[in-house]
Write an enzyme that holds these catalytic residues in place. Structure first.
Site, short mmCIF file in Angstrom:
data_model
loop_
_atom_site.label_atom_id
_atom_site.label_comp_id
_atom_site.label_asym_id
_atom_site.label_seq_id
_atom_site.Cartn_x
_atom_site.Cartn_y
_atom_site.Cartn_z
N LEU A 279 0.77 -1.08 -0.04
CA LEU A 279 0.06 -0.02 0.01
C LEU A 279 0.87 1.42 -0.01
CD1 LEU A 279 -2.99 -1.02 2.75
CD2 LEU A 279 -2.58 -1.29 0.24
N ASP A 280 0.61 2.28 -0.69
CA ASP A 280 1.17 3.44 -0.73
C ASP A 280 1.28 3.98 0.69
OD1 ASP A 280 1.41 3.38 -3.46
OD2 ASP A 280 -0.36 4.70 -3.64
#
Length: 297
Positions: free
Chosen positions: A133-134
């Site tokens: 995930l960013d």
């Protein structure tokens, strides 16, 4: 910021922290020690976390310097997990945390916290980061606890058999309640992606969950796994995510993108592995401030 220097005869035989202060006089000894402790230092290409390590002439010293607010130490306990069985565990990654180690840090990442949890329960397996995930995105991250489980979920992800559900807040009103974006994505800058031809095929399905007076809450289901896919596809359609200033979104305390749920079939072909992550306060408050009625369930 990455700082690089080579130890000379003047630093030979010195402790790493003392030598690093000589090589990088803009840093205090306290700052250097913190960088070393957090896994942001390599000497001769290998990570070193012992400040007393002796330097040799000619060794390259690299320090990853990050903002002081990025030093967030945290751990996971069994009560923090979204799910755990013999093969998998899932956590709710907070916005602002890195998924895995970077040139700047080891500690303070989800990978490191999961490693500590595995050691606490007696496992010597590494924390395998199978999907990411960013940093600004919150939500479900699933970690395999064995090599066999890692191979299975990796294959499921590659074949598109892992169901992923994201929630996003946008500041505008979509023209439709349901739509999909089928547009290739390519890298268009040092840390930016965009719809571009040639590019890698990317398909995302969107549904409006709720409309408010100052924005909308969307569900996004990425059917491919391209970097920044949801962010790029929404921005391409004129609906940048609130807080995603990289792609034209309004300023906000955080990027309002949350991996709400993930699920897939286990290797035995019978069990369904499923995890759902609750929203944080900032996401709820962003909904409330925009008149978006939020129902979690």
């Amino acid at each position: 910021m990455i700082l690089t220097a080579r130890a000379g005869q003047g630093e030979a035989g010195m402790r790493l922290d003392d030598g690093a202060v000589r090589l990088f006089p803009e840093l205090s000894k306290t700052r250097v020690r913190k960088i070393i402790d957090w896994g942001g230092c390599t000497v001769a290409g290998a990570m070193v976390r012992v400040a007393s390590r002796t330097l040799r002439a000619g060794e390259e010293v690299v320090l990853g310097v990050m903002e002081p607010e990025r030093y967030q130490e945290f751990t996971y306990s069994r009560d923090d997990l979204l799910l755990e069985d013999a093969d998998y565990l899932a956590v709710n990654k907070a916005a602002g945390l890195n998924c895995q180690r970077t040139p700047y840090q080891l500690k303070g990442t989800v990978e490191y916290a999961v490693t500590l949890y595995l050691r606490a329960i007696g496992s010597q397996e590494p924390a395998r980061v199978i999907h990411r995930l960013d940093r600004g995105t919150s939500g479900v991250m699933i970690f395999p606890k064995t090599r066999r489980a890692a191979a299975h979920i990796s294959a499921e992800l590659k074949e598109g058999r892992v169901e992923k559900v994201y929630w996003a807040i946008v500041a505008d009103e979509p023209a439709s309640d349901r739509w999909e974006v089928d547009a290739p994505i390519a890298k268009v800058g040092s840390a930016r992606y965009g719809v571009s031809t040639p590019g890698r095929d990317a398909l995302t399905r969107f549904t409006v969950i709720a409309r408010g007076t100052g924005g909308s809450l969307l569900e996004a289901r990425p059917l491919t796994g391209r970097t920044h896919q949801i962010r790029v596809h929404l921005a391409h359609g004129g609906l940048p995510i609130v807080g995603d200033t990289t792609y034209g979104g309004e300023d906000a305390p955080r990027m309002m993108l949350h991996c709400r749920a993930m699920s897939f079939t286990a290797g035995d072909g019978r069990r369904r592995i499923s995890a759902e992550a609750p929203l944080d306060d900032a996401f709820r408050e962003a909904c409330a401030s925009r008149g978006i009625s939020l129902t979690e369930g």
